[in-house]
Design a protein around this motif. Structure first.
Motif, PDB file in Angstrom:
ATOM      1  N   VAL A   1      83.226  77.368  53.019  1.00 26.09           N
ATOM      2  CA  VAL A   1      83.098  75.904  53.114  1.00 26.09           C
ATOM      3  C   VAL A   1      83.590  75.422  54.479  1.00 26.09           C
ATOM      4  O   VAL A   1      84.073  74.306  54.618  1.00 26.09           O
ATOM      5  N   GLY A   2      83.451  76.276  55.488  1.00 29.60           N
ATOM      6  CA  GLY A   2      83.980  75.963  56.813  1.00 29.60           C
ATOM      7  C   GLY A   2      83.231  74.858  57.517  1.00 29.60           C
ATOM      8  O   GLY A   2      82.096  74.514  57.176  1.00 29.60           O
ATOM      9  N   LYS A   3      83.898  74.308  58.523  1.00 31.90           N
ATOM     10  CA  LYS A   3      83.315  73.247  59.337  1.00 31.90           C
ATOM     11  C   LYS A   3      83.395  73.651  60.803  1.00 31.90           C
ATOM     12  O   LYS A   3      84.347  74.287  61.239  1.00 31.90           O
ATOM     13  N   LYS A   4      82.402  73.301  61.552  1.00 36.97           N
ATOM     14  CA  LYS A   4      82.467  73.440  62.990  1.00 36.97           C
ATOM     15  C   LYS A   4      81.702  72.275  63.604  1.00 36.97           C
ATOM     16  O   LYS A   4      81.077  71.466  62.893  1.00 36.97           O
ATOM     17  N   LYS A   5      81.746  72.202  64.903  1.00 34.32           N
ATOM     18  CA  LYS A   5      81.176  71.049  65.597  1.00 34.32           C
ATOM     19  C   LYS A   5      79.752  70.758  65.136  1.00 34.32           C
ATOM     20  O   LYS A   5      78.882  71.619  65.165  1.00 34.32           O
ATOM     21  N   GLU A   6      79.567  69.510  64.661  1.00 31.62           N
ATOM     22  CA  GLU A   6      78.253  68.995  64.268  1.00 31.62           C
ATOM     23  C   GLU A   6      77.613  69.790  63.135  1.00 31.62           C
ATOM     24  O   GLU A   6      76.415  69.720  62.919  1.00 31.62           O
ATOM     25  N   PHE A   7      78.441  70.555  62.376  1.00 29.84           N
ATOM     26  CA  PHE A   7      77.879  71.281  61.238  1.00 29.84           C
ATOM     27  C   PHE A   7      78.947  71.473  60.178  1.00 29.84           C
ATOM     28  O   PHE A   7      79.971  72.099  60.439  1.00 29.84           O
ATOM     29  N   HIS A   8      78.707  70.921  59.013  1.00 29.02           N
ATOM     30  CA  HIS A   8      79.598  71.095  57.871  1.00 29.02           C
ATOM     31  C   HIS A   8      78.807  71.800  56.776  1.00 29.02           C
ATOM     32  O   HIS A   8      77.847  71.250  56.239  1.00 29.02           O
ATOM     33  N   SER A   9      79.198  73.028  56.448  1.00 31.33           N
ATOM     34  CA  SER A   9      78.465  73.763  55.414  1.00 31.33           C
ATOM     35  C   SER A   9      78.572  73.058  54.074  1.00 31.33           C
ATOM     36  O   SER A   9      77.622  73.025  53.298  1.00 31.33           O
ATOM     37  N   VAL A  10      79.740  72.475  53.791  1.00 31.26           N
ATOM     38  CA  VAL A  10      79.946  71.662  52.592  1.00 31.26           C
ATOM     39  C   VAL A  10      80.765  70.447  53.007  1.00 31.26           C
ATOM     40  O   VAL A  10      81.853  70.597  53.559  1.00 31.26           O
ATOM     41  N   PRO A  11      80.278  69.225  52.787  1.00 32.95           N
ATOM     42  CA  PRO A  11      81.057  68.033  53.141  1.00 32.95           C
ATOM     43  C   PRO A  11      82.387  68.017  52.393  1.00 32.95           C
ATOM     44  O   PRO A  11      82.520  68.621  51.324  1.00 32.95           O
ATOM     45  N   GLN A  12      83.380  67.302  52.935  1.00 33.71           N
ATOM     46  CA  GLN A  12      84.705  67.292  52.332  1.00 33.71           C
ATOM     47  C   GLN A  12      84.676  66.799  50.896  1.00 33.71           C
ATOM     48  O   GLN A  12      85.351  67.360  50.020  1.00 33.71           O
ATOM     49  N   ASP A  13      83.901  65.745  50.620  1.00 33.05           N
ATOM     50  CA  ASP A  13      83.809  65.254  49.242  1.00 33.05           C
ATOM     51  C   ASP A  13      83.256  66.331  48.316  1.00 33.05           C
ATOM     52  O   ASP A  13      83.671  66.450  47.153  1.00 33.05           O
ATOM     53  N   GLY A  14      82.331  67.131  48.838  1.00 30.56           N
ATOM     54  CA  GLY A  14      81.768  68.221  48.039  1.00 30.56           C
ATOM     55  C   GLY A  14      82.789  69.308  47.763  1.00 30.56           C
ATOM     56  O   GLY A  14      82.823  69.887  46.669  1.00 30.56           O
ATOM     57  N   ILE A  15      83.651  69.584  48.752  1.00 35.15           N
ATOM     58  CA  ILE A  15      84.708  70.573  48.548  1.00 35.15           C
ATOM     59  C   ILE A  15      85.674  70.085  47.476  1.00 35.15           C
ATOM     60  O   ILE A  15      86.060  70.835  46.564  1.00 35.15           O
ATOM     61  N   ASN A  16      86.069  68.818  47.582  1.00 37.99           N
ATOM     62  CA  ASN A  16      86.995  68.247  46.595  1.00 37.99           C
ATOM     63  C   ASN A  16      86.434  68.391  45.179  1.00 37.99           C
ATOM     64  O   ASN A  16      87.132  68.800  44.253  1.00 37.99           O
ATOM     65  N   GLN A  17      85.163  68.057  45.023  1.00 37.41           N
ATOM     66  CA  GLN A  17      84.556  68.110  43.699  1.00 37.41           C
ATOM     67  C   GLN A  17      84.383  69.551  43.217  1.00 37.41           C
ATOM     68  O   GLN A  17      84.542  69.847  42.032  1.00 37.41           O
ATOM     69  N   LEU A  18      84.084  70.440  44.141  1.00 37.36           N
ATOM     70  CA  LEU A  18      83.917  71.848  43.779  1.00 37.36           C
ATOM     71  C   LEU A  18      85.212  72.431  43.235  1.00 37.36           C
ATOM     72  O   LEU A  18      85.210  73.212  42.272  1.00 37.36           O
ATOM     73  N   LEU A  19      86.330  72.053  43.840  1.00 36.55           N
ATOM     74  CA  LEU A  19      87.626  72.506  43.342  1.00 36.55           C
ATOM     75  C   LEU A  19      87.844  72.038  41.906  1.00 36.55           C
ATOM     76  O   LEU A  19      88.294  72.810  41.043  1.00 36.55           O
ATOM     77  N   VAL A  20      87.538  70.787  41.654  1.00 35.29           N
ATOM     78  CA  VAL A  20      87.694  70.230  40.302  1.00 35.29           C
ATOM     79  C   VAL A  20      86.774  70.939  39.317  1.00 35.29           C
ATOM     80  O   VAL A  20      87.185  71.329  38.214  1.00 35.29           O
ATOM     81  N   ASP A  21      85.519  71.137  39.705  1.00 35.78           N
ATOM     82  CA  ASP A  21      84.537  71.747  38.799  1.00 35.78           C
ATOM     83  C   ASP A  21      84.900  73.192  38.456  1.00 35.78           C
ATOM     84  O   ASP A  21      84.816  73.606  37.293  1.00 35.78           O
ATOM     85  N   LEU A  22      85.295  73.959  39.454  1.00 35.45           N
ATOM     86  CA  LEU A  22      85.619  75.368  39.212  1.00 35.45           C
ATOM     87  C   LEU A  22      86.864  75.507  38.345  1.00 35.45           C
ATOM     88  O   LEU A  22      86.902  76.318  37.410  1.00 35.45           O
ATOM     89  N   ALA A  23      87.897  74.713  38.647  1.00 32.67           N
ATOM     90  CA  ALA A  23      89.110  74.765  37.828  1.00 32.67           C
ATOM     91  C   ALA A  23      88.829  74.266  36.417  1.00 32.67           C
ATOM     92  O   ALA A  23      89.397  74.779  35.437  1.00 32.67           O
ATOM     93  N   GLY A  24      87.927  73.285  36.305  1.00 26.59           N
ATOM     94  CA  GLY A  24      87.558  72.778  34.989  1.00 26.59           C
ATOM     95  C   GLY A  24      86.873  73.817  34.116  1.00 26.59           C
ATOM     96  O   GLY A  24      86.874  73.722  32.891  1.00 26.59           O
ATOM     97  N   LYS A  25      86.300  74.833  34.741  1.00 25.78           N
ATOM     98  CA  LYS A  25      85.678  75.936  34.001  1.00 25.78           C
ATOM     99  C   LYS A  25      86.664  77.057  33.682  1.00 25.78           C
ATOM    100  O   LYS A  25      86.266  78.122  33.212  1.00 25.78           O
ATOM    101  N   GLY A  26      87.945  76.808  33.956  1.00 27.94           N
ATOM    102  CA  GLY A  26      88.961  77.803  33.648  1.00 27.94           C
ATOM    103  C   GLY A  26      89.236  78.789  34.762  1.00 27.94           C
ATOM    104  O   GLY A  26      89.959  79.768  34.572  1.00 27.94           O
ATOM    105  N   LYS A  27      88.688  78.556  35.972  1.00 30.68           N
ATOM    106  CA  LYS A  27      88.880  79.478  37.085  1.00 30.68           C
ATOM    107  C   LYS A  27      90.229  79.246  37.769  1.00 30.68           C
ATOM    108  O   LYS A  27      90.721  78.117  37.848  1.00 30.68           O
TER     109      LYS A  27
END
Length: 460
Positions: free
Chosen positions: A269-295
């Motif tokens: 989910v890294g970021k570099k100049k002018e390119f975000h593989s996953v936006p920050q809001d998407g990272i935040n939600q991904l953390l919630v979703d994965l933990a919500g599945k018991g991970k």
């Protein structure tokens, strides 16, 4: 396997120790910690050994060894400086079928002392059968690093509530319950030092247990440091080995990433100049979703999560979703890179304060309190400042900082590819271009940079 590893109960049992020097004292410490009653035979003993004898309600005989001293003993240790005496003790003990250990003489032993890792009532013994004790000690040191100091408290809690669990649950459910305790929120709370909260969670679950619950999800927000895996904390390494899935940044070095549990799912989910593989809001939600599945989710960041790492935003989202999380600080790039480059961030003769600043351009602009930053007697450390390096230098000069103020660019700091380019405010933009300095690179500005050649110790 010649030696069968067993746990021997010596609580309040008489143990004979022949010898009174430093080696005998080391063995006496182990016996005393296990609650043994010490009987010591030697011409002279150390002060510490005398105290251990007194504390165990034992006896000291200032005498030369003879077989009658074996009467009543249940375990025997020969730890004199005389091999002949040790051999005599061993022969007499084995004739009486008593377990005996002769220090540094495996052939005279019916048992050996393992290298011991201890966490409260939990102990791990590592034995080479006397063949390679130094290797066993090395393995012990590695295990010490991997095991949480709080795991002993978890074992003590289990011992404390064991009878309650046994009364409340039949055998099959009992096993499921203990698996849940040792892998879920109870273990996390206790190992984090929140034993009372952990016990309350355990008892609440026990009162309503209807069978094995699904795995409890959790997020570990871990600082991976500036690159060198040797700079990881023990706690970071333990959590990296527990994770089911890892979300990692571009600044996490391959060497650090290699220490994550091998079968863990990896998501970049890294970021570099002018390119975000996953936006920050998407990272935040991904953390919630994965933990919500018991991970068990490892959010692995370069440096420290709370220093320009947006860790605060991520745990804010986790707290809002009521997802359990742990935060492990890491060595931030400013500290790690400057140290490996031989540049102290503060020095009585050059800088009495240090400021960490993000040099990231926003819409081509860099709005900072330039007049404050140009003040003397401080060190400036710019993160993500390579793109805006020319702007930074021009602004500092225009606000009063001397053009000959030393500047260092530390590229890929703390890794084997580390490179340090040194100039001053007027020359460093040109030097960076000429030497093709690439991100990740840290910019250090101030008089302390002049110490680089004198104090550097790390040669990548």
């Amino acid at each position: 396997m010649r030696y069968l590893p067993l746990a021997f109960d010596v609580q309040d049992r008489p143990c004979l120790l022949v010898g009174g020097g430093a080696v005998a004292t080391r063995k006496a410490r182990l016996l005393a910690r296990a609650g043994a009653r010490l009987t010591v035979v030697a011409p002279e003993i150390t002060d510490e050994l005398r105290q251990l004898i007194d504390d165990s309600d034992g006896q000291f005989f200032r005498a030369t060894y003879h077989a009658d001293f074996l009467d009543g003993a249940e375990l025997v240790i020969a730890a004199t400086a005389d091999p002949a005496v040790n051999a005599e003790v061993s022969a007499d003990a084995q004739e009486r079928k008593l377990p005996v250990n002769a220090v540094d003489a495996p052939g005279l032993c019916s048992f050996t002392f393992p290298a011991i890792v201890e966490r409260g009532p939990l102990s791990i013994g590592i034995s080479s059968g006397g063949a390679a004790p130094v290797l066993a000690q090395r393995l012990r040191a590695q295990l010490e690093a991997l095991l949480s100091p709080g795991i002993g408290a978890l074992a003590e809690l289990a011992m404390h509530v064991r009878d309650k669990v046994k009364t409340a649950l039949p055998e099959p459910q009992r096993k499921d319950f203990w698996r849940w305790v040792f892998s879920g929120p109870v273990a996390s709370k206790v190992e984090a030092g929140k034993t009372k909260e952990g016990e309350a969670a355990l008892l609440a679950a026990l009162a309503n247990w209807r069978g094995e619950e699904g795995p409890a999800g959790e997020v570990y927000l871990v600082g991976g440091g500036p690159g060198d895996p040797d700079l990881l904390t023990f706690r970071a390494l333990r959590l990296m080995q527990q994770a089911d899935v890892v979300l990692y940044d571009r600044l996490v070095s391959p060497q650090v990433l290699d220490l994550v549990r091998r079968d863990a799912e990896r998501i970049y989910v890294g970021k570099k100049k002018e390119f975000h593989s996953v936006p920050q809001d998407g990272i935040n939600q991904l953390l919630v979703d994965l933990a919500g599945k018991g991970k068990k989710v490892l959010r692995l960041k370069g440096g420290d999560p709370f220093i320009f790492g947006r860790g605060g935003e991520e745990i804010d989202k986790l707290a809002e979703a009521r997802i359990p999380f742990q935060v492990v600080p890491g060595i931030t790039a400013a500290s790690g890179c400057s140290t490996y480059a031989g540049i102290p961030l503060t020095h009585r003769d050059y800088a009495q304060s240090v400021r960490f600043i993000t040099g990231h351009l926003k819409e081509g602009e860099l709005e900072l309190p330039w007049k404050e930053l140009a003040s003397p007697g401080q060190t400036l450390v710019f993160y993500m400042g390579l793109t805006g390096l020319s702007t930074i230098c021009k602004q500092l000069i225009s606000h009063g900082m001397p053009a000959n103020t030393p500047v260092a660019l530390v590229e890929k700091g703390t890794t084997r590819e580390q490179r340090v380019v040194v100039g001053d405010l007027s020359s460093i933009p040109t030097l960076a271009e000429k030497k093709s300095v690439e991100a990740p690179a840290l910019t250090i500005i101030g008089g302390v940079v002049s110490l680089h050649k004198k104090l550097r110790w790390y040669q990548p």
